[in-house]
Design an enzyme around this catalytic site. Structure first.
Site, PDB file in Angstrom:
ATOM      1  N   ASN A  83     -22.508 -31.434  21.579  1.00 50.87           N
ATOM      2  CA  ASN A  83     -21.178 -31.342  22.486  1.00 50.87           C
ATOM      3  C   ASN A  83     -21.025 -32.607  23.280  1.00 50.87           C
ATOM      4  O   ASN A  83     -19.969 -32.996  23.254  1.00 50.87           O
ATOM      5  CB  ASN A  83     -21.664 -30.130  23.331  1.00 50.87           C
ATOM      6  CG  ASN A  83     -21.932 -28.821  22.515  1.00 50.87           C
ATOM      7  OD1 ASN A  83     -21.605 -28.868  21.296  1.00 50.87           O
ATOM      8  ND2 ASN A  83     -22.019 -27.641  23.311  1.00 50.87           N
ATOM      9  N   THR A 134      28.525 -40.804  26.825  1.00 49.93           N
ATOM     10  CA  THR A 134      28.003 -39.704  27.557  1.00 49.93           C
ATOM     11  C   THR A 134      28.718 -38.550  26.670  1.00 49.93           C
ATOM     12  O   THR A 134      29.920 -38.666  26.236  1.00 49.93           O
ATOM     13  CB  THR A 134      28.369 -39.445  29.005  1.00 49.93           C
ATOM     14  OG1 THR A 134      29.644 -39.219  29.356  1.00 49.93           O
ATOM     15  CG2 THR A 134      27.786 -40.646  29.704  1.00 49.93           C
ATOM     16  N   HIS A 135      28.206 -37.649  26.558  1.00 49.48           N
ATOM     17  CA  HIS A 135      28.507 -36.236  25.700  1.00 49.48           C
ATOM     18  C   HIS A 135      28.986 -36.769  24.361  1.00 49.48           C
ATOM     19  O   HIS A 135      30.004 -36.189  23.717  1.00 49.48           O
ATOM     20  CB  HIS A 135      29.723 -35.642  26.351  1.00 49.48           C
ATOM     21  CG  HIS A 135      29.627 -35.311  27.937  1.00 49.48           C
ATOM     22  ND1 HIS A 135      29.140 -33.823  28.031  1.00 49.48           N
ATOM     23  CD2 HIS A 135      29.767 -35.922  29.058  1.00 49.48           C
ATOM     24  CE1 HIS A 135      28.745 -33.672  29.380  1.00 49.48           C
ATOM     25  NE2 HIS A 135      29.294 -35.122  30.023  1.00 49.48           N
ATOM     26  N   SER A 193      20.047 -43.496  -2.829  1.00 47.95           N
ATOM     27  CA  SER A 193      20.168 -42.197  -3.483  1.00 47.95           C
ATOM     28  C   SER A 193      19.646 -42.225  -4.946  1.00 47.95           C
ATOM     29  O   SER A 193      20.190 -43.051  -5.404  1.00 47.95           O
ATOM     30  CB  SER A 193      21.433 -41.489  -3.168  1.00 47.95           C
ATOM     31  OG  SER A 193      21.704 -40.492  -4.113  1.00 47.95           O
ATOM     32  N   LYS A 212      24.787 -45.270  -1.663  1.00 47.37           N
ATOM     33  CA  LYS A 212      23.848 -44.902  -0.755  1.00 47.37           C
ATOM     34  C   LYS A 212      23.425 -45.888  -0.030  1.00 47.37           C
ATOM     35  O   LYS A 212      22.317 -46.589  -0.769  1.00 47.37           O
ATOM     36  CB  LYS A 212      23.209 -43.498  -0.778  1.00 47.37           C
ATOM     37  CG  LYS A 212      24.195 -42.271  -0.982  1.00 47.37           C
ATOM     38  CD  LYS A 212      24.898 -42.142   0.123  1.00 47.37           C
ATOM     39  CE  LYS A 212      24.374 -41.517   1.480  1.00 47.37           C
ATOM     40  NZ  LYS A 212      23.842 -40.134   1.630  1.00 47.37           N
ATOM     41  N   ASN A 221      20.606 -45.474   3.045  1.00 44.63           N
ATOM     42  CA  ASN A 221      20.052 -44.371   3.901  1.00 44.63           C
ATOM     43  C   ASN A 221      19.171 -44.974   4.808  1.00 44.63           C
ATOM     44  O   ASN A 221      18.287 -45.646   4.775  1.00 44.63           O
ATOM     45  CB  ASN A 221      19.605 -43.112   3.163  1.00 44.63           C
ATOM     46  CG  ASN A 221      20.612 -42.305   2.395  1.00 44.63           C
ATOM     47  OD1 ASN A 221      21.980 -42.472   2.696  1.00 44.63           O
ATOM     48  ND2 ASN A 221      20.143 -41.938   1.213  1.00 44.63           N
ATOM     49  N   GLU A 280      14.802 -41.568  10.021  1.00 41.75           N
ATOM     50  CA  GLU A 280      14.839 -40.123  10.033  1.00 41.75           C
ATOM     51  C   GLU A 280      13.514 -39.789   9.938  1.00 41.75           C
ATOM     52  O   GLU A 280      13.000 -38.713  10.512  1.00 41.75           O
ATOM     53  CB  GLU A 280      15.455 -39.420   8.760  1.00 41.75           C
ATOM     54  CG  GLU A 280      17.016 -39.864   8.969  1.00 41.75           C
ATOM     55  CD  GLU A 280      17.654 -39.680   7.593  1.00 41.75           C
ATOM     56  OE1 GLU A 280      18.550 -39.036   7.563  1.00 41.75           O
ATOM     57  OE2 GLU A 280      17.411 -40.253   6.740  1.00 41.75           O
ATOM     58  N   TYR A 304     -18.578 -24.835  25.833  1.00 42.22           N
ATOM     59  CA  TYR A 304     -18.052 -25.459  24.536  1.00 42.22           C
ATOM     60  C   TYR A 304     -17.835 -24.625  23.541  1.00 42.22           C
ATOM     61  O   TYR A 304     -18.257 -23.549  23.406  1.00 42.22           O
ATOM     62  CB  TYR A 304     -19.210 -26.434  23.775  1.00 42.22           C
ATOM     63  CG  TYR A 304     -18.742 -26.712  22.399  1.00 42.22           C
ATOM     64  CD1 TYR A 304     -17.895 -27.954  22.126  1.00 42.22           C
ATOM     65  CD2 TYR A 304     -19.110 -25.802  21.427  1.00 42.22           C
ATOM     66  CE1 TYR A 304     -17.533 -28.210  20.867  1.00 42.22           C
ATOM     67  CE2 TYR A 304     -18.723 -26.324  19.999  1.00 42.22           C
ATOM     68  CZ  TYR A 304     -17.853 -27.431  19.825  1.00 42.22           C
ATOM     69  OH  TYR A 304     -17.492 -27.682  18.549  1.00 42.22           O
ATOM     70  N   GLN A 362     -12.935 -28.104  17.846  1.00 47.38           N
ATOM     71  CA  GLN A 362     -13.066 -29.045  16.642  1.00 47.38           C
ATOM     72  C   GLN A 362     -11.700 -29.176  15.955  1.00 47.38           C
ATOM     73  O   GLN A 362     -11.199 -30.104  15.363  1.00 47.38           O
ATOM     74  CB  GLN A 362     -13.947 -28.444  15.532  1.00 47.38           C
ATOM     75  CG  GLN A 362     -14.193 -29.315  14.309  1.00 47.38           C
ATOM     76  CD  GLN A 362     -15.130 -28.818  13.622  1.00 47.38           C
ATOM     77  OE1 GLN A 362     -16.368 -29.033  13.826  1.00 47.38           O
ATOM     78  NE2 GLN A 362     -14.917 -27.978  12.329  1.00 47.38           N
ATOM     79  N   LYS A 386      -8.701 -31.925  16.446  1.00 38.68           N
ATOM     80  CA  LYS A 386      -9.024 -33.449  15.862  1.00 38.68           C
ATOM     81  C   LYS A 386      -8.068 -33.586  14.871  1.00 38.68           C
ATOM     82  O   LYS A 386      -7.482 -34.582  15.100  1.00 38.68           O
ATOM     83  CB  LYS A 386     -10.368 -33.652  15.132  1.00 38.68           C
ATOM     84  CG  LYS A 386     -11.599 -33.700  16.021  1.00 38.68           C
ATOM     85  CD  LYS A 386     -12.947 -33.579  15.237  1.00 38.68           C
ATOM     86  CE  LYS A 386     -14.122 -33.834  15.924  1.00 38.68           C
ATOM     87  NZ  LYS A 386     -15.383 -33.614  15.393  1.00 38.68           N
TER      88      LYS A 386
END
Ligand code: ARG
Length: 423
Positions: free
Chosen positions: A121, A166-167, A288, A294, A296, A301, A328, A333, A336
């Site tokens: 532990n 903005t927006h 693509s 394309k 991309n 992303e 504990y 575990q 992880k």
């Protein structure tokens, strides 16, 4: 019972309380070996520091201690050659493997002294803290390289005017440098958060043992010093029954990933045909299989997608701890895997973003064109009128609003108006 046993026989030594060996399915189910791979060397180092402390305190005699330390070093060499873990397929995590290796080499009379005043532990938390400490340092170094790339780019684009949004609508004129620095500031906060978490991570839990310390007269500070920790986690129960620092780390990483994800979103949108303000280099773009034209922004992303995952991992990690009673639990575990994944993704994402910005094509002309086309200086004009005429800001705001409407009806924008026409 033999004192120098084969690994099979010694393995049984772990189960004095239990009449039968661990069921295959149960073993595979509770195994944390996959996630422990990256902790092997840390575990060896932790064991070595522990034994040196036991020697210093006279708990293990010098000769045995020196032999154990040397054996642990051989375990490290075996591991580097890829031979250690395959030799012990029947353990659920890395800690008994290392101990078993030493027992197999030195016999249980000597190797069996390794685990005095220690539990898996406190050991696992020591390993994780050391591992995360290294990862945080690497991550911050990479982040500082990214920030410095942003600063160099900003230096080149102090005069590159562009519309600010903005927006998702044109708002005010800004510069590309100003935009970049806004994100550099966020990333500097991320750096500070990482260092804050690092300082709490860099404390030794060793000596906490299973839950409440040990009756053996150990020296926790000495072990901490050997391992380069800044100090010890004082409360033994906190040291082993909490994953507070891992929860914090997951949050810090999720925040960093969302910082990166927002930059990625801007680059994705601004590199569309409609915006056309930036373009990723060919090396940082994909294409693509079907549409030959394309280009991309896949790496951006992917950063956004991985940011989602980092946030889910953080939620996972918080949820695992949330309902556990003090002590504990094996549930820990399970933290992880999401934590490792988040950290890997964060480091990868920072490296990708750095390359993308280093090679980014900035389309100054297009930025200027957009600034001139769409009344983005309206507030500046209202402010000019407020400062230079008797009009109040509200009156100037209204007047400029009318002007915008009027000029737009004639198919123009504010930039078509000269200062003569204003007076
Ligand atoms: N592999 C375990 C974990 O990651 C190590 C600690 C095991 N302790 C125990 N009492 N079963 O949490």
């Amino acid at each position: 019972m033999t004192r120098k046993g084969s690994s099979k026989k010694s393995q049984d030594m772990w189960r004095g309380r239990l009449g039968a060996g661990l069921d295959e399915t149960a073993l595979a189910f509770i195994s944390g070996m996959e996630e422990d791979r990256r902790l092997v060397e840390y575990d060896i180092t932790v064991n070595q520091a522990h034994v040196l402390m036991l020697k210093k305190k006279g708990i293990v005699d010098k000769k045995s201690a020196d032999r154990i330390v040397a054996s642990l070093e051989r375990a490290r060499a075996e591991h580097k050659r890829g031979l250690l873990l395959p030799r012990y397929p029947r353990f659920v995590d890395v800690h008994p493997i290392i101990e078993q290796f030493v027992i197999d080499e030195l016999g249980v009379d000597v190797g069996g002294k390794l685990h005095i005043a220690k539990s898996r532990n406190d050991q696992v938390m020591a390993d994780i803290r050391l591992y995360m400490r290294d990862e945080f340092l690497k991550l911050n170094e990479q982040l500082l390289a990214l920030i410095s790339t942003m600063l160099s780019l900003a230096r080149k684009h102090r005069e590159t005017v562009m519309p600010g949004y903005t927006h998702t609508q044109h708002a005010q004129v800004t510069s590309f440098a100003h935009y970049l620095l806004s994100h550099a500031d966020v990333l500097l906060n991320d750096v500070a958060r990482i260092m804050g978490c690092y300082s709490r991570m860099n404390l030794s839990p060793l000596g906490a043992c299973a839950f409440a310390g040990t009756s053996v007269p150990i020296d926790r500070h000495y072990t901490a010093k050997l391992l380069g920790f800044d100090g010890i986690v004082e409360n033994a129960t906190f040291a082993v029954s909490s994953r507070d620092v891992l929860q914090e780390a997951a949050c810090v990483i999720a925040l960093l990933m969302s910082s990166l994800s927002r930059i990625a979103s801007d680059i994705i949108m601004w590199s569309t045909f409609e915006f056309g303000m930036v373009e990723l280099s060919d090396e940082m773009s994909d294409t693509s299989s079907a549409m030959p034209q394309k280009k991309n922004p896949d790496p951006m992303e992917a950063i956004r997608g991985k940011a989602n995952e980092a946030i889910s991992s953080c939620a996972d990690i918080l949820s695992i701890s949330r309902g556990l009673v003090t002590g504990y639990h094996k549930d820990f575990q399970e933290m992880k895997r999401p934590l490792w994944k988040s950290m890997d993704d964060a480091r990868f994402s920072v490296a990708v973003m750095t390359k993308a910005l280093r090679t980014l094509i900035v389309k100054k002309q297009r930025m200027l064109e957009l600034v001139l086309k769409n009344n983005v200086t309206a507030m500046d004009l209202a402010e000019y009128l407020t400062l230079n005429t008797p009009l109040s800001f509200r009156e100037a705001h209204f007047l400029v609003g009318l002007l915008v409407r009027e000029t737009m009806n004639r198919g123009k924008g504010l930039s078509a108006i000269t200062s003569d026409q204003l007076t």
